[in-house]
Design a protein around this motif. Structure first.
Motif, PDB file in Angstrom:
ATOM      1  N   UNK A 187       8.724  69.739   1.654  1.00  0.00           N
ATOM      2  CA  UNK A 187       9.574  69.617   2.837  1.00  0.00           C
ATOM      3  C   UNK A 187       8.734  69.529   4.110  1.00  0.00           C
ATOM      4  N   UNK A 188       7.620  70.260   4.168  1.00  0.00           N
ATOM      5  CA  UNK A 188       6.741  70.188   5.334  1.00  0.00           C
ATOM      6  C   UNK A 188       6.163  68.789   5.499  1.00  0.00           C
ATOM      7  N   UNK A 189       5.792  68.152   4.381  1.00  0.00           N
ATOM      8  CA  UNK A 189       5.287  66.784   4.440  1.00  0.00           C
ATOM      9  C   UNK A 189       6.365  65.830   4.934  1.00  0.00           C
ATOM     10  N   UNK A 190       7.586  66.004   4.410  1.00  0.00           N
ATOM     11  CA  UNK A 190       8.704  65.168   4.829  1.00  0.00           C
ATOM     12  C   UNK A 190       8.999  65.356   6.313  1.00  0.00           C
ATOM     13  N   UNK A 191       9.017  66.609   6.746  1.00  0.00           N
ATOM     14  CA  UNK A 191       9.357  66.935   8.132  1.00  0.00           C
ATOM     15  C   UNK A 191       8.311  66.424   9.112  1.00  0.00           C
ATOM     16  N   UNK A 192       7.050  66.313   8.666  1.00  0.00           N
ATOM     17  CA  UNK A 192       5.975  65.865   9.552  1.00  0.00           C
ATOM     18  C   UNK A 192       5.845  64.339   9.591  1.00  0.00           C
ATOM     19  N   UNK A 193       6.627  63.650   8.728  1.00  0.00           N
ATOM     20  CA  UNK A 193       6.591  62.196   8.727  1.00  0.00           C
ATOM     21  C   UNK A 193       5.488  61.603   7.883  1.00  0.00           C
ATOM     22  N   UNK A 194       4.748  62.432   7.150  1.00  0.00           N
ATOM     23  CA  UNK A 194       3.666  61.940   6.310  1.00  0.00           C
ATOM     24  C   UNK A 194       4.111  61.830   4.863  1.00  0.00           C
ATOM     25  N   UNK A 195       3.499  60.877   4.158  1.00  0.00           N
ATOM     26  CA  UNK A 195       3.796  60.692   2.740  1.00  0.00           C
ATOM     27  C   UNK A 195       2.755  61.426   1.909  1.00  0.00           C
ATOM     28  N   UNK A 196       3.229  62.142   0.912  1.00  0.00           N
ATOM     29  CA  UNK A 196       2.311  62.879   0.034  1.00  0.00           C
ATOM     30  C   UNK A 196       1.745  61.925  -1.013  1.00  0.00           C
ATOM     31  N   UNK A 197       0.418  61.724  -0.951  1.00  0.00           N
ATOM     32  CA  UNK A 197      -0.248  60.830  -1.888  1.00  0.00           C
ATOM     33  C   UNK A 197      -0.335  61.467  -3.269  1.00  0.00           C
ATOM     34  N   UNK A 200      11.107  65.377  16.243  1.00  0.00           N
ATOM     35  CA  UNK A 200      11.301  64.424  15.153  1.00  0.00           C
ATOM     36  C   UNK A 200      10.070  63.524  15.033  1.00  0.00           C
ATOM     37  N   UNK A 201       9.368  63.547  13.900  1.00  0.00           N
ATOM     38  CA  UNK A 201       8.144  62.753  13.754  1.00  0.00           C
ATOM     39  C   UNK A 201       8.375  61.255  13.846  1.00  0.00           C
ATOM     40  N   UNK A 202       9.560  60.781  13.416  1.00  0.00           N
ATOM     41  CA  UNK A 202       9.845  59.346  13.485  1.00  0.00           C
ATOM     42  C   UNK A 202       9.948  58.880  14.940  1.00  0.00           C
ATOM     43  N   UNK A 203      10.593  59.704  15.778  1.00  0.00           N
ATOM     44  CA  UNK A 203      10.702  59.361  17.204  1.00  0.00           C
ATOM     45  C   UNK A 203       9.327  59.428  17.873  1.00  0.00           C
ATOM     46  N   UNK A 204       8.569  60.495  17.540  1.00  0.00           N
ATOM     47  CA  UNK A 204       7.233  60.631  18.107  1.00  0.00           C
ATOM     48  C   UNK A 204       6.332  59.485  17.650  1.00  0.00           C
ATOM     49  N   UNK A 205       6.477  59.105  16.388  1.00  0.00           N
ATOM     50  CA  UNK A 205       5.687  58.008  15.843  1.00  0.00           C
ATOM     51  C   UNK A 205       6.000  56.697  16.550  1.00  0.00           C
ATOM     52  N   UNK A 206       7.282  56.456  16.820  1.00  0.00           N
ATOM     53  CA  UNK A 206       7.679  55.232  17.497  1.00  0.00           C
ATOM     54  C   UNK A 206       7.136  55.194  18.921  1.00  0.00           C
ATOM     55  N   UNK A 207       7.191  56.333  19.610  1.00  0.00           N
ATOM     56  CA  UNK A 207       6.646  56.408  20.969  1.00  0.00           C
ATOM     57  C   UNK A 207       5.147  56.113  20.983  1.00  0.00           C
ATOM     58  N   UNK A 208       4.425  56.691  20.020  1.00  0.00           N
ATOM     59  CA  UNK A 208       2.985  56.463  19.938  1.00  0.00           C
ATOM     60  C   UNK A 208       2.664  55.013  19.585  1.00  0.00           C
ATOM     61  N   UNK A 209       3.460  54.430  18.700  1.00  0.00           N
ATOM     62  CA  UNK A 209       3.245  53.033  18.324  1.00  0.00           C
ATOM     63  C   UNK A 209       3.499  52.113  19.510  1.00  0.00           C
ATOM     64  N   UNK A 210       4.488  52.448  20.340  1.00  0.00           N
ATOM     65  CA  UNK A 210       4.739  51.675  21.571  1.00  0.00           C
ATOM     66  C   UNK A 210       3.551  51.777  22.518  1.00  0.00           C
TER      67      UNK A 210
END
Length: 346
Positions: A217-227, A275-285
């Motif tokens: 759940x921590x991996x999911x919540x942080x937006x990272x994929x567990x390899x 939310x990591x997805x929102x933060x990720x989108x902001x950083x990608x912008x």
């Protein structure tokens, strides 16, 4: 000094909570909750760091693929990427490094409740643990480093070699009251679980299960994929905690369960506010904006090869290339001058 810090920073608060609830299992839960609250700023920082690394991952993977056969160039490009986007490869490790000594301190206090929570007289404590080590039934427990659990267990079982050492009625009453607090749903937290049909066997198993669930759940919540390798490592670590749960007092496994479950709740809470997805989108912008800025042409006034002042439209990358060429030329000229100066003919 270290014992003093453990006593007053962890032992005293734990003693207060034990007196408040009169149950070590409940007190352990609220103390774990308190530590999670204190460490919340570090958890927030870690959440943000993991989200940032998730956003930069495509750029890192592109460099790794492009320069797969040239490790030196790959390293140079990675360093340039870190500098351009102000990335710190270790930014997600700092919170973990800070939390590690705190967790080790908690482990020490939980392992030695008589010393740090009950704050027993040093001489009596030494005498009790020494006597417990001589009991055949407690020998393995003491050798494993859980002398406090051995003393409490022997006291509960009415062993006179332990009880006889306590001459002060107040001390006897404190230990007697404290030893009774370790009973939770018929499971004594000072006992080491055995592979038998008893409720205590569930505690180590639950510690492993909650660890797997919490990590996922921590991996999911942080937006990272567990390899794949991380998944295997997570399962192996959880299996180790289950195995360890059958070698330590049940109270420690209960603490791991509390820590895993509360860590899971913290991850879900942080996902709601960060939310990591929102933060990720902001950083990608931001990354895309920086890329466009680098490609954008700027009017630069400079001298050409003949010494004439000219105006050119150059991008940041082109300007950086020109500056590098000039720096190399100046370095070469300086080297030639120094060589001539050192020459015997000079």
């Amino acid at each position: 000094m270290f014992d003093w810090l453990l006593t007053y920073l962890i032992g005293v608060p734990m003693q207060f909570i034990c007196q408040l609830f009169q149950n070590y299992g409940i007190a352990l839960f609220f103390f774990t909750l308190l530590t999670k609250f204190i460490l919340m700023p570090l958890s927030i920082k870690q959440q943000k760091s993991m989200a940032r690394m998730s956003a930069y991952q495509p750029l890192i993977q592109d460099i790794q693929k492009k320069w797969a056969n040239d490790k030196n160039r790959q390293q140079q490009e990675m360093m340039k990427l870190y500098e351009d986007y102000n990335i710190s490869p270790t930014m997600g490790c700092l919170p973990l490094l800070i939390q590690f000594p705190i967790l080790m301190a908690l482990y020490t206090v939980i392992r030695q409740p008589l010393k740090f929570i009950l704050q027993m007289d040093a001489t009596l404590y030494t005498n009790l643990t020494t006597a417990a080590a001589k009991l055949p039934a407690m020998e393995s427990l003491v050798k494993s480093g859980y002398a406090d659990s051995a003393v409490l267990r022997a006291f509960r079982e009415g062993d006179q070699s332990i009880i006889g050492l306590i001459t002060d009625p107040d001390t006897y009453h404190k230990i007697d009251t404290f030893s009774q607090q370790f009973n939770v749903f018929g499971i004594n937290l000072t006992d080491v679980p055995q592979l038998a049909l008893e409720w205590a066997i569930l505690i180590p198993i639950l510690s492993g299960v909650t660890m797997v669930l919490s990590s996922w759940i921590q991996q999911k919540a942080s937006g990272q994929k567990m390899q794949g390798s991380m998944k295997i490592m997570n399962i192996v670590m959880s299996g180790m905690f289950v195995w360890m749960g059958f070698t330590v007092p049940t109270g420690l496994s209960l603490y791991w369960i509390y820590s895993n479950v509360l860590g899971l709740c913290v991850s879900l809470l942080l996902k709601r506010f960060y939310d990591p997805e929102k933060m990720k989108q902001q950083l990608m912008d931001e990354i895309e904006a920086k890329k466009k800025a680098k490609k954008a042409k700027k009017k630069i006034v400079m001298k050409d090869a003949s010494g004439n002042v000219v105006q050119q439209d150059l991008s940041e990358a082109e300007l950086a290339r020109i500056r590098l060429e000039k720096a190399r030329k100046l370095a070469e000229e300086r080297y030639q001058e120094e060589t001539r100066a050192d020459s015997p003919e000079a």
